[in-house]
Design an enzyme around this catalytic site. Structure first.
Site: not given
Ligand code: S3P
Length: 432
Positions: A21-22, A26, A94, A165, A314, A341, A345, A387
């Site tokens: 996903k990250s 990008r 986010g 972050s 995560d 998150k 969480r 998640r």
């Protein structure tokens, strides 16, 4: 949507998981700014990444889609984005909102970024503040979305991030592409470094020295030709089930093995988990390989704090499920970020795992789990957090009796095909 999960009797097979996903976010955002055409294969067709695709198209970038997971991006060049006719809808993502804030700070036209109610509760000043120091005009709504950005001539700064972050770091580095001199970001502990690796592979001058990263202003980005590896954060759910189900054996090929993302593998190995990491090669400047796991004979409790936290940020929901089966007292500290998150969480995990019989205490910056405790099937809720939904479904595999996980449509935010993957490995799980 709800999922019904039965106790597992088998957990075996070889299975791939969808793209990271990250890196998907990008690769698409950076390809949109490149000179020329980029090919992205293995792109993650999940709700979060679809939000990025919607925004990139709204900013005037042409993207063809020969297949669900294959994008051809006609880059507009570093200065070529066009004003969007309407507010940019980041959905629940986010990463989309924070990285776009950094990019749009480089453009003189005004942009408005909006998100769904869940995203609109999450903090945006952590990105707005450094962008303002660079000279961008960034207005949040009491610290949250909607966010208004108008950029232009930015100055390079030296910025100490108060939290580890990757999204905040990436936003400042992306704005740094448009600054008049180099920009340095210092992080309190290393967070995922996909922005640095990918921009470096596109010709940008970017260096790391300890915990500080310096990026130079860029003239252009070279286009990408990328096969995006499988998402280790998705694989973690399938590996966790392997550790907990007797007689299991699971292999997951083609997984991203970036060390900033594999803290969970190290932590679980230290607990006694038989996980093997088998490197296979490289894709787009990232190590890729195979994960192999079998059932654990004994799991020992562990303490997680400090620099390990961002390396498994995560994976805490599924880690908590494993900790319920470990012997001793598992402690998580320095993880207050978990409260901002997709859900809080810490609170949500404590509430839902208790329904299944876990002994878990909540702290401002973490939690304590006393194990092992047998889990019992229950009706549990995802809190709209993908998640958490997947972690609770895995908990259902080792519980006595049936488990119902409520509100599971959110799983599509990161792992489309999760239910089918679970079924392929032997789980009795179905939407009800
Ligand atoms: C991400 C960074 C992390 C992570 C998120 C994806 C990214 O968030 O939790 O799922 O792609 O940069 P933070 O930067 O808020 O820690």
């Amino acid at each position: 949507m709800r999922l019904r999960v039965q106790p597992a009797t088998r957990w075996t097979g070889i299975l791939s998981v969808p793209g990271d996903k990250s890196i998907s976010h990008r690769a698409l955002l950076f390809a949109a700014l490149a000179d020329g055409i980029s090919e992205l294969q293995g792109w993650l067709p999940a709700a979060d990444c679809e939000a990025t695709l919607r925004c990139v198209r709204a900013l005037g970038v042409q993207v063809e889609r020969p297949a669900q997971d294959h994008l051809v991006v006609h880059g507009s060049g570093l200065k070529g984005l066009q004003p969007a006719p309407e507010p940019l809808d980041c959905g629940g993502s986010g990463t989309t909102m924070r990285l776009l804030m950094g990019i749009l700070a480089g453009f003189p036209f005004p942009s408005v970024l909006v998100g769904n109610p869940q995203l609109s509760r999450r903090p945006m000043e952590r990105v707005a503040r450094p962008l303002r120091q660079m000279g961008g005009e960034v207005i949040t709504t009491e610290g949250h979305a909607p966010v208004r950005v108008r950029g232009g001539s930015l100055r390079g700064i030296r910025y100490e991030l108060p939290i580890a972050s990757a999204q905040a770091k990436s936003a400042v580095l992306l704005a740094g592409l448009y600054a008049d001199r180099p920009t340095t970001v210092i992080e309190p502990a290393p967070s995922r470094d996909h922005t640095e690796r990918l921009l470096g592979s596109m010709g940008v001058s970017i260096q790391r020295d300890g915990n500080s990263i310096t990026i130079g202003p860029a003239e252009r980005l070279f286009p990408l030709s990328l096969v995006i590896p499988g998402d280790p954060s998705s694989a973690a759910f399938l590996i966790a089930a392997a550790l907990l189900i007797p007689g299991s054996a699971v292999q997951i090929p083609g997984i991203l093995l970036n060390p900033t993302r594999l803290g969970w593998v190290e932590a679980w190995q230290a607990m006694g988990a038989p996980i093997q990491v088998i490197p296979e090669g490289e894709a787009g400047g990232e190590p890729v390989g195979r994960l192999h796991a079998t059932a654990a004979t004994h799991l020992q409790a562990i303490e997680i704090a400090g620099a390990m936290v961002p390396r498994m940020i995560d994976e805490f929901p599924i880690f908590a499920v494993i900790a319920t089966q470990a012997e001793g007292v598992t402690q998580v500290r320095d993880a207050a970020e978990l409260r901002v998150k997709e859900s809080d969480r810490i609170a949500a995990l404590a509430m839902e795992l208790r329904r299944m019989g876990a002994r878990i205490e909540e702290h401002p910056d973490g939690f304590t789990i006393y194990g092992p405790t047998p889990l019992r099937g229950a009706v549990v809720h995802s809190h709209g957090d993908h998640r958490l939904a997947m972690a609770l479904a895995v908990a259902g595999l080792i519980a006595h009796g049936e488990t119902i996980v409520e509100d599971t449509a959110c799983i599509a935010d990161s792992f489309p095909g999760f239910v089918e993957a679970m079924q392929a490995l032997g789980a009795e799980i179905e939407p009800v």
